[in-house]
Design an enzyme around this catalytic site. Structure first.
Site, short mmCIF file in Angstrom:
data_model
loop_
_atom_site.label_atom_id
_atom_site.label_comp_id
_atom_site.label_asym_id
_atom_site.label_seq_id
_atom_site.Cartn_x
_atom_site.Cartn_y
_atom_site.Cartn_z
N LYS B 102 45.16 12.91 27.49
CA LYS B 102 43.76 13.31 27.61
C LYS B 102 43.24 14.03 26.37
O LYS B 102 42.05 14.07 26.13
CB LYS B 102 43.59 14.24 28.81
CG LYS B 102 43.90 13.59 30.14
CD LYS B 102 43.46 14.53 31.26
CE LYS B 102 44.28 14.46 32.52
NZ LYS B 102 45.63 14.97 32.51
N GLY B 103 44.15 14.63 25.61
CA GLY B 103 43.72 15.49 24.51
C GLY B 103 43.08 14.76 23.35
O GLY B 103 43.18 13.54 23.23
N CYS B 104 42.39 15.52 22.48
CA CYS B 104 41.72 14.96 21.32
C CYS B 104 42.56 15.14 20.07
O CYS B 104 42.17 14.72 18.98
CB CYS B 104 40.40 15.67 21.06
SG CYS B 104 39.15 15.17 22.22
N ILE B 105 43.65 15.81 20.18
CA ILE B 105 44.38 16.18 18.96
C ILE B 105 45.86 15.87 19.14
O ILE B 105 46.39 15.94 20.21
CB ILE B 105 44.09 17.66 18.63
CG1 ILE B 105 44.80 18.10 17.38
CG2 ILE B 105 44.45 18.58 19.73
CD1 ILE B 105 43.87 18.26 16.26
#
Lengths: 155, 105
Positions: B102-105
């Site tokens: 789910k993360g952006c990084i």
């Protein structure tokens, strides 16, 4: 089905902390998705790759209504340093690295980093002023050449 | 959304094309999932990433950030991108039998 994005060219034109991060996040996010990424640093955005400055970027507390801070308050000594500290802390919590580490990460991920020649000339900078991840100083024409087939994103 | 057959077993996939049920996953399935992703052979280094991801997922409920992964799994950024070319986080998660991170990084 629309064609997926294969390549992005991201221009970073501002030198405040909040001016630099969106472009870095977009570039890293692109590489994570397998999208080619080129970063082009121009005007004050160059501070993000100048070796002596990249660890000291600050949040601008004046002239930014979204800070929800009265202009005169934002102008007080130490205010920018305080806001910078707060933002850096919040970013660390969600694993967003400091600028130098982020630049290394993007470089190691295969992203390319370039400095804008016009700005380098204007500010009398030299290649040795930049961190070692920078792939070169290029003209705007070369930037467009390298961006062939890419989506160009200005930040 | 669909399913895939591996080793004589029909496995359900989610909307992203990842395994729907983590319990369907095992090392043989991972090898097959890797082949679909264009990775012919899972090396010791691939397994370091896969095992780290699975462990993080069990502890935290999401795959690790790329920063955490490259700092703590023993595989650095450069190698991670070489091991799982073209979208390393998504790819590694899929092979590890996890949902899309789910993360952006």
């Amino acid at each position: 089905m629309p064609e997926p994005i294969e390549k992005v060219s991201i221009i970073i034109s501002r030198g405040s902390l909040e001016g630099v991060y969106p472009g870095l996040l977009m570039a890293n996010g692109a590489r994570m998705e397998g999208i080619e990424a080129t970063l082009f640093f121009t005007f004050f955005g160059l501070d993000a790759i100048i070796d002596k400055r990249m660890d000291h970027l600050k949040v601008a507390t004046v002239g930014n209504p979204a800070m929800h801070m009265p202009t005169l308050l934002g102008a007080l000594p130490g205010m920018s340093a305080f806001a910078t500290k707060m933002m850096s802390k919040e970013m660390e919590k969600i694993d967003i690295p400091p600028v130098r580490e982020f630049i290394e990460m993007i470089h190691d991920a295969g992203g390319e980093l370039y400095a804008c020649k016009a700005t380098v000339d204007m500010f009398h900078l030299k290649e040795s002023d930049f961190c070692k991840q920078v792939d070169g100083i290029i003209s705007i024409g070369e930037f467009y050449e390298k961006s062939a087939g890419a989506q160009i994103i200005f930040t | 959304m669909g399913s895939i057959e591996f080793l004589g077993k029909q496995l359900e996939l989610d909307a992203d094309g990842n395994l729907k049920n983590m319990t369907d996953w095992n090392e043989e399935i991972a090898i097959e999932l890797a082949k679909v992703e264009g990775i012919e052979k899972l090396t010791e280094r691939h397994w370091m990433v896969i095992n780290f991801m699975r462990k993080e997922f069990e502890d935290k409920g999401d795959a690790p950030s790329i920063r955490k992964l490259t700092k703590e799994s023993g595989v650095n950024t450069k190698e991670f991108y070489q091991l799982f070319p073209k979208g390393p986080v998504k790819k590694a998660a899929r092979i590890a039998g996890l949902p899309k991170p789910k993360g952006c990084i």
